[in-house]
Design a protein around this motif. Structure first.
Motif, PDB file in Angstrom:
ATOM      1  N   SER A  52      52.834 -32.856   7.053  1.00  8.18           N
ATOM      2  CA  SER A  52      54.070 -33.224   6.361  1.00  8.18           C
ATOM      3  C   SER A  52      54.942 -34.131   7.224  1.00  8.18           C
ATOM      4  CB  SER A  52      54.858 -31.966   5.982  1.00  8.18           C
ATOM      5  OG  SER A  52      55.159 -31.220   7.140  1.00  8.18           O
ATOM      6  N   SER A  53      54.446 -34.512   8.400  1.00  9.25           N
ATOM      7  CA  SER A  53      55.230 -35.370   9.279  1.00  9.25           C
ATOM      8  C   SER A  53      54.303 -36.108  10.219  1.00  9.25           C
ATOM      9  CB  SER A  53      56.229 -34.538  10.096  1.00  9.25           C
ATOM     10  OG  SER A  53      55.538 -33.615  10.911  1.00  9.25           O
ATOM     11  N   GLY A  54      54.840 -37.133  10.844  1.00  9.42           N
ATOM     12  CA  GLY A  54      54.093 -37.840  11.865  1.00  9.42           C
ATOM     13  C   GLY A  54      53.191 -38.924  11.319  1.00  9.42           C
ATOM     14  N   SER A  55      52.534 -39.636  12.254  1.00  8.88           N
ATOM     15  CA  SER A  55      51.631 -40.721  11.900  1.00  8.88           C
ATOM     16  C   SER A  55      50.257 -40.173  11.565  1.00  8.88           C
ATOM     17  CB  SER A  55      51.529 -41.707  13.071  1.00  8.88           C
ATOM     18  OG  SER A  55      52.802 -42.230  13.383  1.00  8.88           O
ATOM     19  N   PRO A  56      49.467 -40.934  10.775  1.00 12.05           N
ATOM     20  CA  PRO A  56      48.132 -40.448  10.422  1.00 12.05           C
ATOM     21  C   PRO A  56      47.249 -40.252  11.646  1.00 12.05           C
ATOM     22  CG  PRO A  56      48.782 -42.274   9.004  1.00 12.05           C
ATOM     23  CD  PRO A  56      49.805 -42.188  10.098  1.00 12.05           C
ATOM     24  N   ARG A  57      46.464 -39.179  11.618  1.00  9.63           N
ATOM     25  CA  ARG A  57      45.460 -38.929  12.639  1.00  9.63           C
ATOM     26  C   ARG A  57      44.087 -39.001  11.985  1.00  9.63           C
ATOM     27  NH1 ARG A  57      49.350 -34.993  13.648  1.00  9.63           N
ATOM     28  NH2 ARG A  57      48.185 -33.535  12.364  1.00  9.63           N
ATOM     29  N   VAL A  58      43.113 -39.466  12.733  1.00 11.10           N
ATOM     30  CA  VAL A  58      41.754 -39.587  12.207  1.00 11.10           C
ATOM     31  C   VAL A  58      40.970 -38.339  12.595  1.00 11.10           C
ATOM     32  CG1 VAL A  58      39.652 -40.967  12.180  1.00 11.10           C
ATOM     33  CG2 VAL A  58      41.876 -42.095  12.423  1.00 11.10           C
ATOM     34  N   VAL A  59      40.470 -37.633  11.599  1.00 13.88           N
ATOM     35  CA  VAL A  59      39.702 -36.409  11.795  1.00 13.88           C
ATOM     36  C   VAL A  59      38.226 -36.724  11.567  1.00 13.88           C
ATOM     37  CG1 VAL A  59      39.329 -34.043  10.995  1.00 13.88           C
ATOM     38  CG2 VAL A  59      41.641 -35.007  11.005  1.00 13.88           C
ATOM     39  N   LEU A  60      37.376 -36.326  12.507  1.00 13.29           N
ATOM     40  CA  LEU A  60      35.941 -36.578  12.414  1.00 13.29           C
ATOM     41  C   LEU A  60      35.225 -35.293  12.042  1.00 13.29           C
ATOM     42  CD1 LEU A  60      35.527 -38.715  15.674  1.00 13.29           C
ATOM     43  CD2 LEU A  60      35.893 -39.531  13.331  1.00 13.29           C
ATOM     44  N   ARG A  61      34.294 -35.387  11.079  1.00 18.73           N
ATOM     45  CA  ARG A  61      33.559 -34.197  10.676  1.00 18.73           C
ATOM     46  C   ARG A  61      32.127 -34.541  10.311  1.00 18.73           C
ATOM     47  NH1 ARG A  61      34.985 -30.562   7.647  1.00 18.73           N
ATOM     48  NH2 ARG A  61      37.242 -30.631   7.832  1.00 18.73           N
ATOM     49  N   SER A  62      31.267 -33.530  10.399  1.00 15.84           N
ATOM     50  CA  SER A  62      29.851 -33.693  10.060  1.00 15.84           C
ATOM     51  C   SER A  62      29.667 -33.601   8.553  1.00 15.84           C
ATOM     52  CB  SER A  62      29.011 -32.611  10.745  1.00 15.84           C
ATOM     53  OG  SER A  62      29.326 -31.331  10.198  1.00 15.84           O
ATOM     54  N   ALA A  63      28.520 -34.063   8.070  1.00 17.09           N
ATOM     55  CA  ALA A  63      28.192 -33.913   6.647  1.00 17.09           C
ATOM     56  C   ALA A  63      28.104 -32.438   6.285  1.00 17.09           C
ATOM     57  CB  ALA A  63      26.883 -34.627   6.341  1.00 17.09           C
ATOM     58  N   ARG A  64      27.529 -31.654   7.166  1.00 17.25           N
ATOM     59  CA  ARG A  64      27.327 -30.236   6.874  1.00 17.25           C
ATOM     60  C   ARG A  64      28.647 -29.488   6.727  1.00 17.25           C
ATOM     61  NH1 ARG A  64      23.849 -25.934  10.615  1.00 17.25           N
ATOM     62  NH2 ARG A  64      24.153 -24.127   9.235  1.00 17.25           N
ATOM     63  N   SER A  65      29.675 -29.902   7.473  1.00 19.69           N
ATOM     64  CA  SER A  65      30.947 -29.177   7.445  1.00 19.69           C
ATOM     65  C   SER A  65      31.599 -29.224   6.068  1.00 19.69           C
ATOM     66  CB  SER A  65      31.911 -29.745   8.496  1.00 19.69           C
ATOM     67  OG  SER A  65      32.331 -31.054   8.159  1.00 19.69           O
ATOM     68  N   TRP A  66      31.266 -30.218   5.268  1.00 16.05           N
ATOM     69  CA  TRP A  66      31.712 -30.237   3.875  1.00 16.05           C
ATOM     70  C   TRP A  66      30.638 -29.691   2.939  1.00 16.05           C
ATOM     71  CZ3 TRP A  66      34.653 -35.549   3.183  1.00 16.05           C
ATOM     72  CH2 TRP A  66      36.014 -35.339   3.487  1.00 16.05           C
ATOM     73  N   ALA A  67      29.396 -30.073   3.175  1.00 14.69           N
ATOM     74  CA  ALA A  67      28.318 -29.693   2.249  1.00 14.69           C
ATOM     75  C   ALA A  67      28.166 -28.183   2.134  1.00 14.69           C
ATOM     76  CB  ALA A  67      27.002 -30.327   2.691  1.00 14.69           C
ATOM     77  N   GLU A  68      28.478 -27.461   3.215  1.00 14.36           N
ATOM     78  CA  GLU A  68      28.337 -25.999   3.189  1.00 14.36           C
ATOM     79  C   GLU A  68      29.235 -25.356   2.125  1.00 14.36           C
ATOM     80  OE1 GLU A  68      26.703 -23.630   5.159  1.00 14.36           O
ATOM     81  OE2 GLU A  68      25.460 -25.082   6.203  1.00 14.36           O
ATOM     82  N   SER A  69      30.298 -26.040   1.713  1.00 11.27           N
ATOM     83  CA  SER A  69      31.233 -25.449   0.749  1.00 11.27           C
ATOM     84  C   SER A  69      31.056 -25.981  -0.670  1.00 11.27           C
ATOM     85  CB  SER A  69      32.677 -25.698   1.205  1.00 11.27           C
ATOM     86  OG  SER A  69      32.958 -27.089   1.259  1.00 11.27           O
ATOM     87  N   PHE A  70      30.133 -26.908  -0.897  1.00 12.81           N
ATOM     88  CA  PHE A  70      29.991 -27.514  -2.220  1.00 12.81           C
ATOM     89  C   PHE A  70      29.707 -26.478  -3.311  1.00 12.81           C
ATOM     90  CE2 PHE A  70      28.565 -31.915  -0.450  1.00 12.81           C
ATOM     91  CZ  PHE A  70      29.886 -32.231  -0.165  1.00 12.81           C
ATOM     92  N   ASP A  71      28.803 -25.543  -3.041  1.00  9.02           N
ATOM     93  CA  ASP A  71      28.457 -24.549  -4.071  1.00  9.02           C
ATOM     94  C   ASP A  71      29.659 -23.679  -4.430  1.00  9.02           C
ATOM     95  OD1 ASP A  71      25.873 -25.495  -4.188  1.00  9.02           O
ATOM     96  OD2 ASP A  71      25.000 -23.886  -2.992  1.00  9.02           O
ATOM     97  N   ALA A  72      30.411 -23.255  -3.410  1.00  9.24           N
ATOM     98  CA  ALA A  72      31.576 -22.405  -3.673  1.00  9.24           C
ATOM     99  C   ALA A  72      32.640 -23.172  -4.457  1.00  9.24           C
ATOM    100  CB  ALA A  72      32.158 -21.897  -2.352  1.00  9.24           C
ATOM    101  N   VAL A  73      32.829 -24.449  -4.147  1.00  4.80           N
ATOM    102  CA  VAL A  73      33.817 -25.246  -4.864  1.00  4.80           C
ATOM    103  C   VAL A  73      33.385 -25.479  -6.304  1.00  4.80           C
ATOM    104  CG1 VAL A  73      34.879 -27.540  -4.988  1.00  4.80           C
ATOM    105  CG2 VAL A  73      34.760 -26.327  -2.811  1.00  4.80           C
ATOM    106  N   ALA A  74      32.087 -25.721  -6.519  1.00  3.89           N
ATOM    107  CA  ALA A  74      31.579 -25.887  -7.887  1.00  3.89           C
ATOM    108  C   ALA A  74      31.837 -24.632  -8.711  1.00  3.89           C
ATOM    109  CB  ALA A  74      30.093 -26.217  -7.861  1.00  3.89           C
ATOM    110  N   THR A  75      31.698 -23.469  -8.075  1.00  2.87           N
ATOM    111  CA  THR A  75      31.975 -22.210  -8.765  1.00  2.87           C
ATOM    112  C   THR A  75      33.463 -22.086  -9.088  1.00  2.87           C
ATOM    113  OG1 THR A  75      30.111 -21.110  -7.682  1.00  2.87           O
ATOM    114  CG2 THR A  75      31.842 -19.700  -8.584  1.00  2.87           C
TER     115      THR A  75
END
Length: 363
Positions: free
Chosen positions: A63-86
């Motif tokens: 909610s404040s400050g300048s943008p920061r760049v966050v780096l993540r692996s494909a797996r760190s998102w893919a692991e939650s795809f099924d739960a989000v689809a549900t």
């Protein structure tokens, strides 16, 4: 290699697909940025040491400050795809409305989900009439309810900031199944809220340490490019400094420690006061902050976005539901500034107040 992409909606999914197929890392920028801001973000990203497992570069400014760049692996998102689809009750034949700009990790996640067979993304506020589900912020949900723009909407997945219970009830009365969650760009999905407190998102463990929320999760990002951020680790556990308290067998967010207001001998948590203000009829949204005052440290101040004249309702509610030390002493009104994801931008709101760019409100 990190490849900057314009966040213009047209063809973005195809552009993301091409970059990912080449083994590179997309970074979606915001067309609303100034050239200086874009150049600073891109410079931080492209100079980063990107390891082979990095698949996505997202942005966060909280909610404040300048943008920061966050780096993540494909797996760190893919692991939650099924739960989000549900949670969305949606599959590949569904369409998900994404009103929040794709510079936000909230929307970029859904784009990544679509590339992996998730619901088809519809960006922006145009051409959304066929969408069956929504992934956005409370502001997005309110806009949909106000406009009636999504006649086929059956599920709304809402993150980014706390969902007002009255807004949840309004959506549910319209036949929309509302699934609220707490997450962060660095942590991804952390907890879900059915209206009775936060409980762990599937696959996530939660721990409260000295009032701070720590998570053990397969969804945590790798780190940052350029300037560091609030992500801290302790072995397999991670935190971004959000504070919580127990409630109804779950947890309730209290915001971050550096947002607390010290006024005389009291410590005021803005999130608690904001929750009361958002419950008042006629108050669309609110930001609470401290204004420096040499006598007491800081005065509690509120910047509210209103529908009509809500001054009397504010006086009545504040007098009953807030202790004297927690009642704002100065009030301002106008259109709240927001981050790219639609969250109220606290630092910009304070700047607007100090610069005299908003209207004083008599309460």
């Amino acid at each position: 290699m990190i490849v900057p992409l314009s966040g213009a909606p047209d063809g973005l999914l195809d552009r993301l697909r091409v970059v990912r197929a080449s083994g590179d890392v997309p970074l979606v920028t915001d067309p609303r940025w100034s050239r200086t801001q874009r150049d600073a973000v891109v410079a931080a990203a492209v100079s980063a040491d990107v390891t082979e497992d990095i698949a996505w570069a997202t942005l966060t400014s909280g909610s404040s400050g300048s943008p920061r760049v966050v780096l993540r692996s494909a797996r760190s998102w893919a692991e939650s795809f099924d739960a989000v689809a549900t949670l969305l009750n949606a599959g590949p034949t569904d369409s998900v409305a994404l009103p929040v700009p794709p510079v936000s990790s909230l929307t970029l996640f859904s784009m990544a989900h679509a590339l992996a067979g998730g619901p088809h993304p519809i960006l922006g506020t145009d051409r959304q009439t066929d969408a069956t589900c929504l992934h956005g912020t409370p502001q997005s949900l309110r806009a949909v309810l106000d406009s009636g723009a999504l006649p086929h909407l059956h599920t709304a997945l809402i993150g980014g900031s706390r969902l007002d219970p009255a807004l949840r009830r309004r959506a549910e009365a319209s036949g929309i199944d509302v699934r609220a969650y707490y997450g962060a760009a660095e942590l991804s999905f952390v907890a879900v809220d059915d209206g009775n407190g936060l409980r762990p998102f599937p696959g996530v463990e939660l721990s409260r340490r000295a009032g701070e929320l720590w998570v053990r999760s397969p969804f945590v990002a790798t780190g940052y490019a350029g300037a560091p951020g609030p992500l801290r680790r302790d072995g397999a556990w991670a935190t971004v400094g959000d504070r919580v308290e127990p409630v109804n067998g779950g947890m309730r967010l209290l915001g971050r420690a550096d947002d607390a207001i010290l006024s005389a001998s009291a410590t005021i948590v803005p999130d608690e006061v904001e929750a009361v203000l958002r419950s008042i009829p006629g108050v669309r949204d609110a930001i609470v902050f401290g204004l420096p005052n040499g006598l007491v440290g800081s005065l509690v101040a509120a910047f509210v976005e209103l529908e009509g004249d809500a001054s009397e309702a504010i006086r009545a509610t504040v007098g009953v539901h807030l202790a004297p030390a927690h009642r704002p002493r100065q009030w301002f009104t106008g259109v709240l500034p927001r981050t790219g994801s639609g969250k109220p931008a606290r630092a910009e709101a304070v700047r607007c107040v100090l610069a005299g760019e908003v209207t004083r409100l008599a309460v």
